[in-house]
Design a protein around this motif. Sequence first.
Motif, PDB file in Angstrom:
ATOM      1  N   PHE A 194       4.352  20.822   6.062  1.00 32.99           N
ATOM      2  CA  PHE A 194       2.968  21.284   5.972  1.00 32.99           C
ATOM      3  C   PHE A 194       2.184  20.954   7.242  1.00 32.99           C
ATOM      4  O   PHE A 194       1.267  21.699   7.615  1.00 32.99           O
ATOM      5  CB  PHE A 194       2.290  20.687   4.745  1.00 32.99           C
ATOM      6  CG  PHE A 194       2.593  21.421   3.467  1.00 32.99           C
ATOM      7  CD1 PHE A 194       2.082  22.684   3.254  1.00 32.99           C
ATOM      8  CD2 PHE A 194       3.398  20.857   2.498  1.00 32.99           C
ATOM      9  CE1 PHE A 194       2.364  23.382   2.092  1.00 32.99           C
ATOM     10  CE2 PHE A 194       3.684  21.541   1.331  1.00 32.99           C
ATOM     11  CZ  PHE A 194       3.170  22.809   1.119  1.00 32.99           C
ATOM     12  N   VAL A 195       2.522  19.858   7.907  1.00 28.70           N
ATOM     13  CA  VAL A 195       1.881  19.564   9.192  1.00 28.70           C
ATOM     14  C   VAL A 195       2.225  20.655  10.206  1.00 28.70           C
ATOM     15  O   VAL A 195       1.350  21.179  10.911  1.00 28.70           O
ATOM     16  CB  VAL A 195       2.313  18.187   9.709  1.00 28.70           C
ATOM     17  CG1 VAL A 195       1.787  17.957  11.125  1.00 28.70           C
ATOM     18  CG2 VAL A 195       1.808  17.088   8.792  1.00 28.70           C
ATOM     19  N   GLY A 196       3.502  21.013  10.274  1.00 33.07           N
ATOM     20  CA  GLY A 196       3.906  22.087  11.177  1.00 33.07           C
ATOM     21  C   GLY A 196       3.308  23.419  10.797  1.00 33.07           C
ATOM     22  O   GLY A 196       2.964  24.238  11.664  1.00 33.07           O
ATOM     23  N   LEU A 197       3.148  23.653   9.491  1.00 30.24           N
ATOM     24  CA  LEU A 197       2.566  24.910   9.029  1.00 30.24           C
ATOM     25  C   LEU A 197       1.114  25.038   9.476  1.00 30.24           C
ATOM     26  O   LEU A 197       0.669  26.109   9.918  1.00 30.24           O
ATOM     27  CB  LEU A 197       2.662  24.990   7.512  1.00 30.24           C
ATOM     28  CG  LEU A 197       2.358  26.340   6.857  1.00 30.24           C
ATOM     29  CD1 LEU A 197       3.343  27.395   7.321  1.00 30.24           C
ATOM     30  CD2 LEU A 197       2.388  26.210   5.341  1.00 30.24           C
ATOM     31  N   ARG A 198       0.357  23.955   9.390  1.00 30.60           N
ATOM     32  CA  ARG A 198      -1.038  23.985   9.830  1.00 30.60           C
ATOM     33  C   ARG A 198      -1.132  24.243  11.333  1.00 30.60           C
ATOM     34  O   ARG A 198      -1.985  25.010  11.795  1.00 30.60           O
ATOM     35  CB  ARG A 198      -1.726  22.679   9.471  1.00 30.60           C
ATOM     36  CG  ARG A 198      -1.921  22.452   7.974  1.00 30.60           C
ATOM     37  CD  ARG A 198      -2.553  21.118   7.704  1.00 30.60           C
ATOM     38  NE  ARG A 198      -3.854  21.021   8.358  1.00 30.60           N
ATOM     39  CZ  ARG A 198      -4.552  19.888   8.460  1.00 30.60           C
ATOM     40  NH1 ARG A 198      -4.057  18.768   7.968  1.00 30.60           N
ATOM     41  NH2 ARG A 198      -5.724  19.880   9.053  1.00 30.60           N
ATOM     42  N   VAL A 245       5.041  31.116  19.378  1.00 28.75           N
ATOM     43  CA  VAL A 245       4.017  30.076  19.293  1.00 28.75           C
ATOM     44  C   VAL A 245       4.022  29.407  17.926  1.00 28.75           C
ATOM     45  O   VAL A 245       3.798  28.201  17.801  1.00 28.75           O
ATOM     46  CB  VAL A 245       2.628  30.681  19.601  1.00 28.75           C
ATOM     47  CG1 VAL A 245       1.529  29.661  19.359  1.00 28.75           C
ATOM     48  CG2 VAL A 245       2.571  31.168  21.045  1.00 28.75           C
ATOM     49  N   VAL A 246       4.324  30.163  16.872  1.00 31.33           N
ATOM     50  CA  VAL A 246       4.288  29.637  15.510  1.00 31.33           C
ATOM     51  C   VAL A 246       5.531  28.820  15.186  1.00 31.33           C
ATOM     52  O   VAL A 246       5.435  27.740  14.575  1.00 31.33           O
ATOM     53  CB  VAL A 246       4.118  30.796  14.506  1.00 31.33           C
ATOM     54  CG1 VAL A 246       4.337  30.310  13.071  1.00 31.33           C
ATOM     55  CG2 VAL A 246       2.741  31.414  14.632  1.00 31.33           C
ATOM     56  N   TYR A 247       6.712  29.314  15.576  1.00 31.05           N
ATOM     57  CA  TYR A 247       7.938  28.674  15.091  1.00 31.05           C
ATOM     58  C   TYR A 247       8.166  27.295  15.707  1.00 31.05           C
ATOM     59  O   TYR A 247       8.793  26.424  15.080  1.00 31.05           O
ATOM     60  CB  TYR A 247       9.143  29.589  15.337  1.00 31.05           C
ATOM     61  CG  TYR A 247       9.984  29.252  16.540  1.00 31.05           C
ATOM     62  CD1 TYR A 247      11.042  28.348  16.451  1.00 31.05           C
ATOM     63  CD2 TYR A 247       9.724  29.828  17.783  1.00 31.05           C
ATOM     64  CE1 TYR A 247      11.819  28.048  17.552  1.00 31.05           C
ATOM     65  CE2 TYR A 247      10.488  29.530  18.886  1.00 31.05           C
ATOM     66  CZ  TYR A 247      11.543  28.634  18.775  1.00 31.05           C
ATOM     67  OH  TYR A 247      12.305  28.325  19.865  1.00 31.05           O
ATOM     68  N   ILE A 248       7.671  27.065  16.917  1.00 33.10           N
ATOM     69  CA  ILE A 248       7.956  25.796  17.585  1.00 33.10           C
ATOM     70  C   ILE A 248       7.366  24.598  16.833  1.00 33.10           C
ATOM     71  O   ILE A 248       8.083  23.633  16.528  1.00 33.10           O
ATOM     72  CB  ILE A 248       7.482  25.844  19.050  1.00 33.10           C
ATOM     73  CG1 ILE A 248       8.372  26.790  19.859  1.00 33.10           C
ATOM     74  CG2 ILE A 248       7.493  24.450  19.675  1.00 33.10           C
ATOM     75  CD1 ILE A 248       7.961  26.949  21.304  1.00 33.10           C
ATOM     76  N   PRO A 249       6.064  24.556  16.495  1.00 35.06           N
ATOM     77  CA  PRO A 249       5.560  23.395  15.746  1.00 35.06           C
ATOM     78  C   PRO A 249       6.161  23.272  14.348  1.00 35.06           C
ATOM     79  O   PRO A 249       6.360  22.158  13.861  1.00 35.06           O
ATOM     80  CB  PRO A 249       4.047  23.631  15.685  1.00 35.06           C
ATOM     81  CG  PRO A 249       3.871  25.084  15.900  1.00 35.06           C
ATOM     82  CD  PRO A 249       4.970  25.493  16.816  1.00 35.06           C
ATOM     83  N   ILE A 250       6.458  24.410  13.702  1.00 41.79           N
ATOM     84  CA  ILE A 250       7.085  24.337  12.376  1.00 41.79           C
ATOM     85  C   ILE A 250       8.469  23.725  12.490  1.00 41.79           C
ATOM     86  O   ILE A 250       8.849  22.848  11.694  1.00 41.79           O
ATOM     87  CB  ILE A 250       7.140  25.740  11.748  1.00 41.79           C
ATOM     88  CG1 ILE A 250       5.726  26.223  11.419  1.00 41.79           C
ATOM     89  CG2 ILE A 250       8.010  25.733  10.489  1.00 41.79           C
ATOM     90  CD1 ILE A 250       5.685  27.625  10.846  1.00 41.79           C
ATOM     91  N   GLY A 275       1.103  25.810  13.103  1.00 40.85           N
ATOM     92  CA  GLY A 275       1.536  27.176  13.333  1.00 40.85           C
ATOM     93  C   GLY A 275       0.446  28.190  13.033  1.00 40.85           C
ATOM     94  O   GLY A 275       0.265  29.176  13.770  1.00 40.85           O
ATOM     95  N   VAL A 276      -0.306  27.973  11.951  1.00 43.97           N
ATOM     96  CA  VAL A 276      -1.409  28.877  11.613  1.00 43.97           C
ATOM     97  C   VAL A 276      -2.447  28.882  12.724  1.00 43.97           C
ATOM     98  O   VAL A 276      -2.928  29.941  13.158  1.00 43.97           O
ATOM     99  CB  VAL A 276      -2.043  28.460  10.271  1.00 43.97           C
ATOM    100  CG1 VAL A 276      -3.350  29.204  10.051  1.00 43.97           C
ATOM    101  CG2 VAL A 276      -1.085  28.742   9.130  1.00 43.97           C
ATOM    102  N   THR A 277      -2.797  27.698  13.211  1.00 40.53           N
ATOM    103  CA  THR A 277      -3.772  27.620  14.300  1.00 40.53           C
ATOM    104  C   THR A 277      -3.239  28.276  15.565  1.00 40.53           C
ATOM    105  O   THR A 277      -3.973  28.973  16.270  1.00 40.53           O
ATOM    106  CB  THR A 277      -4.125  26.153  14.577  1.00 40.53           C
ATOM    107  OG1 THR A 277      -4.589  25.541  13.369  1.00 40.53           O
ATOM    108  CG2 THR A 277      -5.200  26.050  15.633  1.00 40.53           C
ATOM    109  N   GLY A 278      -1.959  28.050  15.857  1.00 34.59           N
ATOM    110  CA  GLY A 278      -1.364  28.636  17.052  1.00 34.59           C
ATOM    111  C   GLY A 278      -1.357  30.149  17.043  1.00 34.59           C
ATOM    112  O   GLY A 278      -1.485  30.788  18.101  1.00 34.59           O
ATOM    113  N   SER A 279      -1.217  30.760  15.870  1.00 33.15           N
ATOM    114  CA  SER A 279      -1.211  32.220  15.802  1.00 33.15           C
ATOM    115  C   SER A 279      -2.548  32.797  16.238  1.00 33.15           C
ATOM    116  O   SER A 279      -2.604  33.816  16.936  1.00 33.15           O
ATOM    117  CB  SER A 279      -0.876  32.676  14.375  1.00 33.15           C
ATOM    118  OG  SER A 279      -1.892  32.275  13.462  1.00 33.15           O
TER     119      SER A 279
END
Length: 296
Positions: free
Chosen positions: A220-224, A172-177, A226-230
């Motif tokens: 950083f957009v992907g990181l945000r 779930v995290v790696y895909i948006p990042i 990813g954090v929410t997705g976790s």
Amino acid sequence: MTTSTSETTGTTGTTGSTTSTSVPVTAVEAAAGAPRRRRRGLAPGKRLPASRVIGPALFFVLWAVASAAGQLDPAAIPAPWTVLRTAGRLWTSGTLPTDMLTSLERAAYGFALGLTAGVVLALAAGLSRIGEALIDGTVQLNRAIPTLGLIPLFILWLGIGETFKVAIIAIVVYIPIYLNLHAALSGIDHRYVELAEVQGLSRLQFVRQIVIPGALPGFFVGLRLGVTGSWLSLVVLEQINATSGLGYMMFQAQNYGQSDVILVGLLIYGVFGLVSDSAVRLVERRVLSWRRTLSN
């Protein structure tokens, strides 16, 4: 005949003098402080202090007012003070700290794996045509498959313990990042590449001086996301063969009709998400302090 000519000349001279003096008079009035039309500012304005908590604070105020006025069913939506008392009771008994720590550990492990995989795959696909051919299509295929739909298959592969939960969170995290970092790398202007070639930069210098600064906003957009997705995936995974965690606590509360306990879990998830997102945004502002944007 002579008189007519002089009259005509006088009239013309008078008219000419009137016309020529109209422009200087206007200029003098403007210079003397005549009122001007001010252009309306298009920027959003100054940042409000503690702007991130204004919305949640207003939500809790409305919740408290509606509960005090008897507009909400206490059995379905308990009052805020009831939820706080329940949270205090769970904390005193030691249940809540244990569940919170377990959830934090699962989210941290999954996020770390997903972050590493997303960055490595995005760099490989964004900086190499061969890497893009091998990686991008596979990631897009994985993105099209519902991640939570992989849970039965991962249980068969990895068992029903902690491993499959961490693996699902990592996906779930790696895909948006990956998606945002790869898009940022692909969107770097080709003129910068030509400039780097003219300057004689090496591959490492090109990546460090041009690629990384240009791709950081997308990262950083992907990181945000990813954090929410976790956190979003964790609440589902902790209801599957778990003996601790916030999701497990909420699942047990559902069986006993304890809506206040469920709201405690939801509020803690919300606080975790808000704090982690704010931390990423703070790091983003520090790292990208050289940018001038509307959020500055």
